[in-house]
Design an enzyme around this catalytic site. Structure first.
Site, mmCIF file in Angstrom:
data_model
loop_
_atom_site.group_PDB
_atom_site.id
_atom_site.type_symbol
_atom_site.label_atom_id
_atom_site.label_comp_id
_atom_site.label_asym_id
_atom_site.label_seq_id
_atom_site.Cartn_x
_atom_site.Cartn_y
_atom_site.Cartn_z
ATOM 1 N N SER A 1 -108.234 6.083 -8.557
ATOM 2 C CA SER A 1 -107.192 6.117 -7.531
ATOM 3 C C SER A 1 -107.798 6.198 -6.132
ATOM 4 O O SER A 1 -107.375 5.499 -5.209
ATOM 5 C CB SER A 1 -106.268 7.311 -7.770
ATOM 6 O OG SER A 1 -105.341 7.457 -6.714
ATOM 7 N N GLU B 1 -111.880 20.762 -5.066
ATOM 8 C CA GLU B 1 -113.106 20.426 -5.803
ATOM 9 C C GLU B 1 -112.980 19.097 -6.541
ATOM 10 O O GLU B 1 -113.903 18.290 -6.521
ATOM 11 C CB GLU B 1 -113.432 21.546 -6.801
ATOM 12 C CG GLU B 1 -114.731 21.338 -7.570
ATOM 13 C CD GLU B 1 -115.958 21.767 -6.782
ATOM 14 O OE1 GLU B 1 -117.064 21.300 -7.135
ATOM 15 O OE2 GLU B 1 -115.816 22.549 -5.837
ATOM 16 N N GLU C 1 -95.390 25.536 9.698
ATOM 17 C CA GLU C 1 -94.739 25.370 10.995
ATOM 18 C C GLU C 1 -94.771 23.910 11.427
ATOM 19 O O GLU C 1 -93.775 23.359 11.899
ATOM 20 C CB GLU C 1 -95.425 26.246 12.045
ATOM 21 C CG GLU C 1 -94.882 26.072 13.463
ATOM 22 C CD GLU C 1 -93.464 26.593 13.620
ATOM 23 O OE1 GLU C 1 -92.795 26.200 14.587
ATOM 24 O OE2 GLU C 1 -93.015 27.371 12.758
#
Length: 302
Positions: A71, A97, A130
């Protein structure tokens, strides 16, 4: 908190899209505008990143790692890793990782990373939440940001929903977009088909059928309602085709009720209203999922 940069085409970079870019933000090592906690986004040379020596996980599923490698080779790293500075032009991996190892296998020279400015993980999580509240992301970028916050930062759906003023079902439905084939995800990210179309496609049984119907949506300009009818009638049928004993498409009222109940119970719900009686079918994936749904029903009765 600064506004995030405009979303780019493609599948998105997860939390990396929450950082405002600068004119100089291009090429290896270039930094974005820092968040309030000092963290920033950068494309780091992968050779400058060291694995986390305290990584508790030492065994990785080889098939899953190969799938992720393939991918990344095709689409790149869609969710940035999290690192901290470990000297001049040196960084130590904190989270990601598998993405780091798969990037090395794929022969990538750089890796997108959030460089953490503090040891307090909650400060970075809060800063990202936020920015997510303020960001203008496409549905796939939003879904990947949700996924990374949930996985990397241990953020619950309830906390995420509370901070960005979204319901838990809304967040779950957005995350479901990540179950679509990559080719369909690209169409959603590019705005060629809408998130409503994409949610309808999830009702089909296999990725190939989803890809075929996605192409039809574009070629024929199908509406979300028409797409839902096609899915309800079965793969490969048009809204006007009638099988001798096939199920009828749901009425607009039934479809509206089904959507509302699906959002409430965070699962697929079918509504069938007959002349004298009707039925509601609530799907569940496991015994644990059934217990969750029953708890929701109990809460509604209180």
């Amino acid at each position: 908190m600064m506004a995030a940069a405009k979303p780019h085409s493609g599948l998105g970079r997860g939390l990396g899209d929450l950082f405002a870019r600068t004119d100089e933000d291009s090429g290896p090592g270039a930094k974005s505008v820092p968040l309030q906690d000092g963290s920033y986004f950068a494309e780091l040379p992968i050779e400058q990143v060291n694995p986390n020596p305290r990584q508790p996980r030492t065994v990785f599923d080889e098939d899953e790692l190969e799938e992720l490698t393939a991918s990344i080779a095709e689409f790149g790293v869609l969710q940035p890793v999290v690192v901290r500075e470990a000297g001049r032009k040196r960084f130590e991996l904190v989270m990601g990782e598998r993405r780091f190892r798969a990037s090395q296998r794929a022969g990538k020279e750089t890796i997108p990373a959030i460089v953490r400015a503090t040891e307090d993980e909650s400060l970075l999580r809060d800063a990202l939440l936020e920015n997510l509240h303020r960001a203008d992301l496409n549905p796939l970028e939003e879904a990947r940001a949700y996924q990374q916050l949930l996985e990397d930062f241990g953020c619950s759906k309830e906390e995420l929903g509370r901070r960005i003023h979204r319901s838990r079902p809304q967040i779950s439905n957005t995350l479901r977009l990540l179950n679509l084939p990559s080719s369909v995800q690209l169409k959603v990210a590019a705005g060629v088909i809408s998130a409503g179309h994409a949610r309808a496609l999830l009702g089909l049984g296999d990725p190939r059928s989803q890809e075929i119907l996605a192409d039809r949506i574009i070629a024929e300009g199908l509406s979300v309602r028409t797409t839902e009818e096609i899915v309800a009638m079965g793969e490969g049928r048009t809204p006007t085709s009638r099988a001798p004993r096939g199920p009828r498409p749901p009425s607009e009222h039934e479809a509206d009720l089904a959507r509302s109940l699906s959002d409430h119970f965070d699962t697929r719900v079918k509504v069938d209203i007959g002349r004298d009686k009707g039925k509601i079918v609530i799907e569940f994936a496991s015994g644990e999922d059934l217990e969750r749904i029953l708890a929701v029903i109990d809460q509604r009765q209180l």
